[in-house]
Design a protein around this motif. Structure first.
Motif, PDB file in Angstrom:
ATOM      1  N   GLU A  34     -11.771   7.309   5.616  1.00  0.00           N
ATOM      2  CA  GLU A  34     -10.873   7.984   6.551  1.00  0.00           C
ATOM      3  C   GLU A  34     -11.425   7.944   7.980  1.00  0.00           C
ATOM      4  O   GLU A  34     -12.627   8.124   8.169  1.00  0.00           O
ATOM      5  CB  GLU A  34     -10.663   9.437   6.118  1.00  0.00           C
ATOM      6  N   THR A  43       2.055   1.703  -3.616  1.00  0.00           N
ATOM      7  CA  THR A  43       1.098   1.820  -4.721  1.00  0.00           C
ATOM      8  C   THR A  43      -0.149   2.622  -4.395  1.00  0.00           C
ATOM      9  O   THR A  43      -0.846   3.083  -5.300  1.00  0.00           O
ATOM     10  CB  THR A  43       0.641   0.422  -5.180  1.00  0.00           C
ATOM     11  N   GLY A  44      -0.485   2.749  -3.105  1.00  0.00           N
ATOM     12  CA  GLY A  44      -1.723   3.412  -2.730  1.00  0.00           C
ATOM     13  C   GLY A  44      -2.947   2.543  -2.904  1.00  0.00           C
ATOM     14  O   GLY A  44      -4.075   3.010  -2.766  1.00  0.00           O
ATOM     15  N   ARG A  45      -2.753   1.236  -3.177  1.00  0.00           N
ATOM     16  CA  ARG A  45      -3.868   0.311  -3.369  1.00  0.00           C
ATOM     17  C   ARG A  45      -3.854  -0.753  -2.278  1.00  0.00           C
ATOM     18  O   ARG A  45      -2.823  -1.396  -2.039  1.00  0.00           O
ATOM     19  CB  ARG A  45      -3.783  -0.374  -4.742  1.00  0.00           C
ATOM     20  N   PHE A  50       0.829  -1.198   0.000  1.00  0.00           N
ATOM     21  CA  PHE A  50       0.000   0.000   0.000  1.00  0.00           C
ATOM     22  C   PHE A  50       0.869   1.256   0.000  1.00  0.00           C
ATOM     23  O   PHE A  50       0.568   2.237  -0.700  1.00  0.00           O
ATOM     24  CB  PHE A  50      -0.944   0.016   1.198  1.00  0.00           C
ATOM     25  N   ALA A  51       1.948   1.252   0.779  1.00  0.00           N
ATOM     26  CA  ALA A  51       2.822   2.421   0.843  1.00  0.00           C
ATOM     27  C   ALA A  51       3.413   2.739  -0.535  1.00  0.00           C
ATOM     28  O   ALA A  51       3.607   3.909  -0.887  1.00  0.00           O
ATOM     29  CB  ALA A  51       3.941   2.182   1.855  1.00  0.00           C
ATOM     30  N   ASP A  58     -14.635   7.492  -0.723  1.00  0.00           N
ATOM     31  CA  ASP A  58     -13.804   8.678  -0.973  1.00  0.00           C
ATOM     32  C   ASP A  58     -14.160   9.826  -0.046  1.00  0.00           C
ATOM     33  O   ASP A  58     -14.365  10.954  -0.478  1.00  0.00           O
ATOM     34  CB  ASP A  58     -13.910   9.107  -2.436  1.00  0.00           C
ATOM     35  N   GLN A 102      -8.183   5.662   7.386  1.00  0.00           N
ATOM     36  CA  GLN A 102      -8.035   4.328   6.828  1.00  0.00           C
ATOM     37  C   GLN A 102      -7.408   3.370   7.831  1.00  0.00           C
ATOM     38  O   GLN A 102      -6.794   3.779   8.810  1.00  0.00           O
ATOM     39  CB  GLN A 102      -7.180   4.409   5.560  1.00  0.00           C
ATOM     40  N   VAL A 142      -2.983   2.249   7.565  1.00  0.00           N
ATOM     41  CA  VAL A 142      -2.810   1.538   6.291  1.00  0.00           C
ATOM     42  C   VAL A 142      -3.991   0.593   6.086  1.00  0.00           C
ATOM     43  O   VAL A 142      -4.218  -0.302   6.907  1.00  0.00           O
ATOM     44  CB  VAL A 142      -1.486   0.744   6.285  1.00  0.00           C
TER      45      VAL A 142
END
Length: 224
Positions: free
Chosen positions: A169, A72-74, A69-70, A201, A171, A101
């Motif tokens: 959020e 790619t953000g996925r 995740f760090a 979102d 997350q 995360v």
């Protein structure tokens, strides 16, 4: 919203399909038999599926998902072995919680059924000796949501809910336990929306223009 209908044979296959549908390209950890069979089947058929990365220890699996995740953000999926597997991953889950995360943790659990004619039912001593009355209690303080799938028809809704909670959020990780006999249970098809019905979102802060609008309303109100 369009609906996706996919033919499957087991809950394990359904989980793999749903993860792929929701953009997960990697499942990290020690997958149970039902998932391993699904990976093998899809691979032989050339069917799209997340990549399986087997790890020697659950702490490693959770740490890899954290790093993924760090980079790619996925968010990705992590599979933990029942009871002691969850215990092995707790340190990494705490790290993910404190670093906010998101990841979806899928944990095997001892089967519920004991009848010999039920696929995935208890059949070896360890499934009694390692049983936990509340397996998720080990991580409940460090995850945003925990749940246990008990019926095949819950799978699509629970997976979508897991991603909704993980990505909203602030997350963080979520924890889903799945008894072995539920993973092996027969399932003919899954029905899921093409895009998740869940809203993920959420804004980190209010829209400044809307704040100005609210201030004007309050300033001009006779009875604010």
């Amino acid at each position: 919203m369009s609906e996706v209908i996919r033919s499957v044979e087991t809950v394990g296959e359904a989980i793999l399909d749903l993860l792929q549908l929701r953009g997960v390209d990697t499942v990290i950890g020690g997958a149970p038999t039902s998932m391993i069979e699904a990976f093998a089947k899809y691979g032989s058929q050339g069917k799209p599926a997340p990549r399986a990365i087997l790890t020697p220890h659950e702490q490693t699996a959770v740490a890899m998902a954290h790093g993924y995740f760090a980079a790619t953000g996925r968010p990705q999926a992590v599979y933990l072995y029942s009871t002691v597997g969850t215990a092995n991953g707790v340190g990494g889950i705490i790290n993910a919680a404190r670093a906010r995360v998101p990841m979806v943790i899928l944990a095997a659990r001892s089967p519920i059924a004991e009848q010999r004619d039920v696929a995935g039912a208890r059949d070896i001593h360890v499934q009694w000796s390692q049983e936990s009355y509340d397996q998720a209690a080990m991580v409940r303080e460090y995850v945003k949501w925990d749940y246990e799938i008990r019926r095949p028809d819950q799978v699509a809704d629970v997976i979508d809910r897991a991603f909704e909670v993980a990505m909203a959020e602030p997350q963080g990780p979520v924890y889903i336990s799945i008894p072995r006999d539920v993973q092996a249970a027969a399932l003919d098809e899954i029905r899921a929306s093409a895009a998740s019905r869940r809203i993920t979102d959420a804004r980190l802060m209010p829209d400044p223009a809307r704040l100005d609008e609210a201030a004007d309303l309050l300033a001009s109100a006779e009875n604010p």
